[in-house]
Enzyme design. Structure first.
Site, mmCIF file in Angstrom:
data_model
loop_
_atom_site.group_PDB
_atom_site.id
_atom_site.type_symbol
_atom_site.label_atom_id
_atom_site.label_comp_id
_atom_site.label_asym_id
_atom_site.label_seq_id
_atom_site.Cartn_x
_atom_site.Cartn_y
_atom_site.Cartn_z
ATOM 1 N N SER A 221 0.801 -1.221 0.000
ATOM 2 C CA SER A 221 0.000 0.000 0.000
ATOM 3 C C SER A 221 0.835 1.273 0.000
ATOM 4 O O SER A 221 0.315 2.344 -0.319
ATOM 5 C CB SER A 221 -0.928 0.020 1.222
ATOM 6 N N ASP B 239 -2.034 8.688 7.808
ATOM 7 C CA ASP B 239 -2.968 7.921 8.624
ATOM 8 C C ASP B 239 -2.180 7.076 9.617
ATOM 9 O O ASP B 239 -1.031 7.397 9.934
ATOM 10 C CB ASP B 239 -3.899 7.076 7.734
ATOM 11 N N HIS C 56 0.644 5.179 6.900
ATOM 12 C CA HIS C 56 1.280 5.639 5.665
ATOM 13 C C HIS C 56 1.763 7.078 5.748
ATOM 14 O O HIS C 56 1.130 7.919 6.389
ATOM 15 C CB HIS C 56 0.289 5.520 4.498
#
Length: 417
Positions: free
Chosen positions: A43, A381, A384
């Site tokens: 991600s 967040d 990340h």
């Protein structure tokens, strides 16, 4: 055609080329430093491959991408990612490299992003979050892309031409975060922490990683950028789970556990100080989960050793014509944190968007209002980096002269080979 005619034709051709070059210069276009880039990872660099699959590891909803205005959603941050910035630095856009899920055949020669949130080196990593594409499947997707590329008008079935093209491309690979966050340190869902010591688990990961990188080599890859795992024991998600005595929650065996009800989305690369037991928060002492960071240290040292073996001309693992570079994101994160003020960061230990302690107990929710000034936050967040942090990581990878951050050369030097 007589000599005069040939001369006249040559003059016309030269003038046309000069005119094209002049027009390109006038429009600000520059020759790419590498003809293409292919991206594999989780991600941290996924740009939408998970958007249409059944998975909790998706970022195709606001406020993700709140500062991104150049295409469809899907990035696990507020704007661009590290590889987006690297593609800029390599002069590969516009447009940005597309996700493989939506790429067209004509996109393939310039580069494609195969990364998938929640993915890991081990196929089962991230299954707690639903669908995703582990590294082995990303390599399979690239294999299909090479086949499809050979059928495009640019190559017309010429395998030699395809191989020559791929040999000049940059292959960015960043894996491993989820093999710890969404596998090893999730003992209520996985049994790996009971079956393997941290050292044996790192060896297991590196064995699988080496095999997949070798497959990419067999498909034509020659220039590799391999990113290490950052200090994920210092991300907001882990900081939020520390108790008031700065101790991680207890778990089975001697490993700190990620409770099954606390779901980690995608995985993260931390940017904390990580020197000893130092919290990335400038006004707090202690706080990082050093059990996790110690395991990451074993993995990263093994990854660097693997890169050195691949580059060793006389070694048994030497792959002919290959060049690997290693990005030490732990060192880059330490430097970023130590110079946070110079980069404009004032918030180092909490997410811009999230819920609970450090905005890290629950990650960014749909339609949640994030912080107003994202440029001051290192973390977007619970897991990340923000676009601002991604930009710095990319700049270090591209041009750092410190072999502690990029070994043995940087990305710009790799592209020039």
């Amino acid at each position: 055609m007589d000599d005069y005619g040939r001369l006249a034709l040559a003059v016309v051709v030269v003038a046309a080329v000069a005119g094209t070059s002049g027009a390109a210069a006038a429009w600000g276009w520059q020759q790419p430093l590498a003809p293409c880039m292919y991206i594999f990872g989780d991600s941290l660099v996924d740009n939408g491959n998970n958007n249409d699959i059944l998975s909790l590891a998706r970022a195709n909803y606001r406020p993700y991408g709140i500062d991104f205005h150049e295409g469809p959603p899907g990035r696990f941050t507020n704007g661009r990612t590290m590889v987006d910035f690297l593609s800029d630095m390599l002069r590969l856009r516009p447009p940005l490299l597309p996700p493989y899920a939506t790429a067209r055949p004509e996109d393939l020669p310039r580069g494609v992003n195969f990364a998938s949130g929640a993915s890991g080196i081990l196929p089962e990593t991230g299954n707690n979050l639903g669908g995703h594409y582990p590294l082995s499947e990303q390599v399979d997707h690239f294999r299909a892309a090479v086949r499809d590329m050979g059928n495009t008008s640019e190559f017309r079935g010429n395998a030699t031409k395809v191989a020559a093209h791929l040999g000049r491309c940059i292959f960015f690979v960043g894996m491993g975060s989820n093999d710890y966050l969404n596998n090893y340190f999730m003992p209520d869902y996985y049994d790996t922490a009971r079956r393997y010591s941290p050292r044996d688990y790192a060896a297991l990961l590196l064995q699988g990683y080496s095999a997949q990188l070798t497959q990419l080599y067999g498909l034509g890859a020659r220039k590799f950028v391999v990113a290490g795992v950052g200090l994920i024991g210092c991300i907001p998600y882990e900081l939020a789970r520390m108790n008031d005595n700065n101790r991680p929650p207890s778990g089975p065996s001697n490993q700190s556990a990620v409770a099954s009800e606390e779901i980690g989305i995608g995985g993260g690369r931390g940017g904390g100080k990580g020197n000893g037991n130092t919290n990335p928060a400038p006004d707090a002492a202690g706080g990082c989960n050093e059990t996790i960071n110690s395991a990451i240290d074993i993995y990263n040292k093994g990854l660097l050793a693997m890169v050195k073996r691949f580059n060793n001309r006389g070694g048994a693992q030497r792959l002919r014509g290959v060049k690997f570079i290693f990005l030490d994101t732990v060192q880059s994160g330490k430097d970023l944190t130590a110079n946070a003020a110079a980069h404009g960061f004032t918030m180092l230990d909490r997410g811009c968007c999230g819920v609970g302690r450090n905005n890290g107990q629950i990650t960014c929710l749909p339609l949640q209002r994030p912080c107003d000034d994202r440029s001051k936050y290192m973390f977007w967040d619970a897991f990340h980096p923000t676009e601002a942090a991604h930009r710095i990581y990319a700049a270090k990878a591209f041009s750092s002269n410190s072999t502690a951050e990029v070994y043995p050369i940087n990305v710009s030097q790799l592209a020039a080979i």
